[in-house]
Design a protein around this motif. Structure first.
Motif, mmCIF file in Angstrom:
data_model
loop_
_atom_site.group_PDB
_atom_site.id
_atom_site.type_symbol
_atom_site.label_atom_id
_atom_site.label_comp_id
_atom_site.label_asym_id
_atom_site.label_seq_id
_atom_site.Cartn_x
_atom_site.Cartn_y
_atom_site.Cartn_z
ATOM 1 N N MET A 41 0.830 -1.202 0.000
ATOM 2 C CA MET A 41 0.000 0.000 0.000
ATOM 3 C C MET A 41 0.866 1.255 0.000
ATOM 4 N N ARG A 42 1.963 1.235 0.756
ATOM 5 C CA ARG A 42 2.861 2.392 0.790
ATOM 6 C C ARG A 42 3.505 2.620 -0.587
ATOM 7 N N ILE A 43 3.923 1.543 -1.241
ATOM 8 C CA ILE A 43 4.509 1.680 -2.576
ATOM 9 C C ILE A 43 3.468 2.218 -3.556
ATOM 10 N N THR A 44 2.251 1.709 -3.463
ATOM 11 C CA THR A 44 1.183 2.156 -4.353
ATOM 12 C C THR A 44 0.896 3.639 -4.167
ATOM 13 N N ARG A 45 0.819 4.083 -2.928
ATOM 14 C CA ARG A 45 0.553 5.499 -2.654
ATOM 15 C C ARG A 45 1.679 6.379 -3.207
ATOM 16 N N HIS A 46 2.919 5.937 -3.007
ATOM 17 C CA HIS A 46 4.035 6.741 -3.490
ATOM 18 C C HIS A 46 4.077 6.752 -5.013
ATOM 19 N N PHE A 47 3.822 5.597 -5.626
ATOM 20 C CA PHE A 47 3.754 5.555 -7.088
ATOM 21 C C PHE A 47 2.685 6.506 -7.596
ATOM 22 N N ASP A 48 1.553 6.537 -6.927
ATOM 23 C CA ASP A 48 0.449 7.402 -7.325
ATOM 24 C C ASP A 48 0.882 8.868 -7.307
ATOM 25 N N GLU A 49 1.570 9.260 -6.262
ATOM 26 C CA GLU A 49 2.045 10.638 -6.151
ATOM 27 C C GLU A 49 3.029 10.972 -7.268
ATOM 28 N N ARG A 50 3.959 10.057 -7.532
ATOM 29 C CA ARG A 50 4.948 10.290 -8.582
ATOM 30 C C ARG A 50 4.299 10.291 -9.969
ATOM 31 N N ALA A 51 3.322 9.416 -10.174
ATOM 32 C CA ALA A 51 2.666 9.343 -11.479
ATOM 33 C C ALA A 51 1.917 10.636 -11.790
ATOM 34 N N VAL A 52 1.238 11.188 -10.801
ATOM 35 C CA VAL A 52 0.552 12.468 -11.012
ATOM 36 C C VAL A 52 1.568 13.551 -11.354
ATOM 37 N N SER A 53 2.692 13.546 -10.648
ATOM 38 C CA SER A 53 3.751 14.516 -10.917
ATOM 39 C C SER A 53 4.309 14.352 -12.334
ATOM 40 N N LEU A 54 4.526 13.105 -12.742
ATOM 41 C CA LEU A 54 5.037 12.843 -14.094
ATOM 42 C C LEU A 54 4.053 13.314 -15.159
ATOM 43 N N GLN A 55 2.763 13.144 -14.885
ATOM 44 C CA GLN A 55 1.764 13.593 -15.844
ATOM 45 C C GLN A 55 1.781 15.119 -15.949
ATOM 46 N N ARG A 56 1.905 15.803 -14.825
ATOM 47 C CA ARG A 56 1.948 17.271 -14.843
ATOM 48 C C ARG A 56 3.183 17.781 -15.582
ATOM 49 N N GLN A 57 4.244 16.979 -15.589
ATOM 50 C CA GLN A 57 5.467 17.347 -16.310
ATOM 51 C C GLN A 57 5.383 17.018 -17.797
ATOM 52 N N ALA A 308 11.274 4.256 2.940
ATOM 53 C CA ALA A 308 12.464 4.381 2.085
ATOM 54 C C ALA A 308 12.409 3.375 0.945
ATOM 55 N N GLU A 309 11.951 2.158 1.252
ATOM 56 C CA GLU A 309 11.843 1.134 0.209
ATOM 57 C C GLU A 309 10.845 1.559 -0.859
ATOM 58 N N ALA A 310 9.740 2.146 -0.447
ATOM 59 C CA ALA A 310 8.732 2.605 -1.405
ATOM 60 C C ALA A 310 9.334 3.628 -2.366
ATOM 61 N N GLU A 311 10.115 4.547 -1.837
ATOM 62 C CA GLU A 311 10.758 5.546 -2.682
ATOM 63 C C GLU A 311 11.733 4.889 -3.662
ATOM 64 N N ASP A 312 12.489 3.917 -3.166
ATOM 65 C CA ASP A 312 13.477 3.239 -4.020
ATOM 66 C C ASP A 312 12.812 2.432 -5.128
ATOM 67 N N VAL A 313 11.763 1.691 -4.775
ATOM 68 C CA VAL A 313 11.077 0.844 -5.763
ATOM 69 C C VAL A 313 10.504 1.696 -6.888
ATOM 70 N N VAL A 314 9.852 2.793 -6.526
ATOM 71 C CA VAL A 314 9.246 3.658 -7.546
ATOM 72 C C VAL A 314 10.325 4.364 -8.363
ATOM 73 N N ALA A 315 11.370 4.848 -7.699
ATOM 74 C CA ALA A 315 12.461 5.521 -8.411
ATOM 75 C C ALA A 315 13.129 4.582 -9.408
ATOM 76 N N GLU A 316 13.339 3.333 -9.003
ATOM 77 C CA GLU A 316 13.966 2.352 -9.896
ATOM 78 C C GLU A 316 13.068 2.051 -11.103
ATOM 79 N N ALA A 317 11.757 1.986 -10.862
ATOM 80 C CA ALA A 317 10.831 1.724 -11.970
ATOM 81 C C ALA A 317 10.849 2.873 -12.971
ATOM 82 N N ILE A 318 10.902 4.094 -12.457
ATOM 83 C CA ILE A 318 10.944 5.265 -13.335
ATOM 84 C C ILE A 318 12.271 5.327 -14.074
#
Length: 366
Positions: A41-57, A308-318
């Motif tokens: 759930m933490r990874i999903t929430r963080h991915f969601d935040e980053r995905a919205v940011s990526l879309q705005r960019q 921290a793991e959630a941030e790393d997992v999403v950053a690595e995917a991006i």
């Protein structure tokens, strides 16, 4: 803050604060599995935040945020076997995270077909944009499993707005008539874009619609990951049992999306802030964290490590998509079996613009 589901007839394990209700029994899961649900759930929430940011960019296309709905997507997916098939609409990103497919999935949002092909390896159908159009396909897959005596089931996710489509009724009718191993996971987040639930159906609940098709419907607090797990696991066990009938189940996850329907939507036009804050008071991540803390399954250090793991997992995917090459001309390839001259001209005009101004400038609308 008033619990928005305090008076609702929904299945719950955790109360609004994340403590086990007196008359409830948490699912019999290992400490590691319970922590894994929280982690996903933490990874999903963080991915969601980053995905919205990526879309705005301008780096990805229109995106459907899922914040608030992680409990149902993650909890229900943990309740399935890995061989079970998941078919989903466009907001259950938690299912992708739980199947460890985030890096494979992200290219979809960058317009690359590998993002749909790769998740099939994890028994997840490609993301479905057309509302409810995937329900008949999910039932078809369940029929194939049943015909082959394959011990697999299909969990099909969709929003409450999908229940107004003919595909919904046709799919549930076929599943009921032929007793097919299908879990229909209806995510009732209160809104079908800007249309409230009260204008979507005259039925008291979405779950009760299952009665018309000869099988059971249940209502669950979708912001309670343990209740979401338990209800899905029981429905999956019944669907898998050759002696059980009926096999299908309609599960109504009652929940709320915090953000917009998509990044092309403005929810402030049709929702008020007080309503949003009431639902935030039963946040699925906060409740699961409280449960894990108070039962001694995690401490502050463990919570920090998962963050921290959630941030790393999403950053690595991006980061894995940094060198992904997408040919804009390919979008014209599969529109028609034989491409008409009008489409050829459009393709040529697009490629000329990109050649003249550069791909980066074109993407930024310059």
């Amino acid at each position: 803050m008033t619990d928005p589901l305090a008076e609702a007839d929904v299945r719950r394990v955790l109360d609004a604060d994340g403590r086990v209700l007196p008359d409830a029994e948490p699912p019999d899961l290992s400490d590691d599995r319970l922590v894994a649900i929280y982690r996903d759930m933490r990874i999903t929430r963080h991915f969601d935040e980053r995905a919205v940011s990526l879309q705005r960019q301008g780096r990805i296309g229109t995106y459907a945020p899922c914040a608030g709905q992680e409990g149902s997507a993650v909890g229900s997916t943990h309740a399935l076997d890995e061989r079970d098939l998941i078919s989903y609409q466009y907001r259950e990103h938690g299912s992708i995270v739980t199947r460890d497919l985030l890096a494979e999935y992200l290219p979809y949002w960058l317009g690359h077909e590998s993002g749909t092909a790769a998740i099939l390896e994890g028994n997840v159908f490609p993301l479905q944009i057309d509302v409810a159009a995937h329900l008949p396909h999910a039932v078809g897959a369940a029929w194939a499993f049943d015909y082959r005596d394959d011990d697999r089931i299909v969990a099909c996710h969709f929003g409450d707005g999908a229940t107004s489509e003919g595909d919904f009724h046709e799919a549930l009718n076929v599943a009921g008539v032929f007793d097919l191993p299908t879990l229909f996971c209806c995510h009732n987040n209160g809104w079908a874009i800007s249309v409230p639930r009260s204008r979507q159906t005259a039925s008291d609940t979405f779950a009760e619609k299952a009665q018309a098709y000869g099988f059971d419907g249940i209502r669950v607090d979708g912001m309670d990951p343990l209740a979401s797990y338990a209800a899905t696991r029981e429905a999956a066990t019944r669907a898998r049992d050759p002696d059980a009938s009926p096999s299908p189940t309609l599960i109504e996850f009652v929940e709320y999306r915090y953000g917009a329907h998509t990044t092309a939507d403005d929810p402030t036009v049709y929702r008020d802030e007080d309503e949003l804050e009431r639902w935030r008071s039963i946040d699925p991540i906060d409740r699961m964290e409280t449960f894990l803390r108070e039962t001694g399954r995690i401490d502050a250090e463990g919570i920090e490590a998962i963050g921290a793991e959630a941030e790393d997992v999403v950053a690595e995917a991006i980061e894995a998509t940094a060198d992904l090459q997408v040919d804009p001309g390919e979008m014209f390839d599969h529109v028609y079996a034989e491409r008409p001259s009008t489409l050829d001209r459009q393709r040529e005009e697009l490629l000329e613009l990109i050649e003249k101004h550069g791909a980066d400038a074109f993407e930024q609308g310059e």
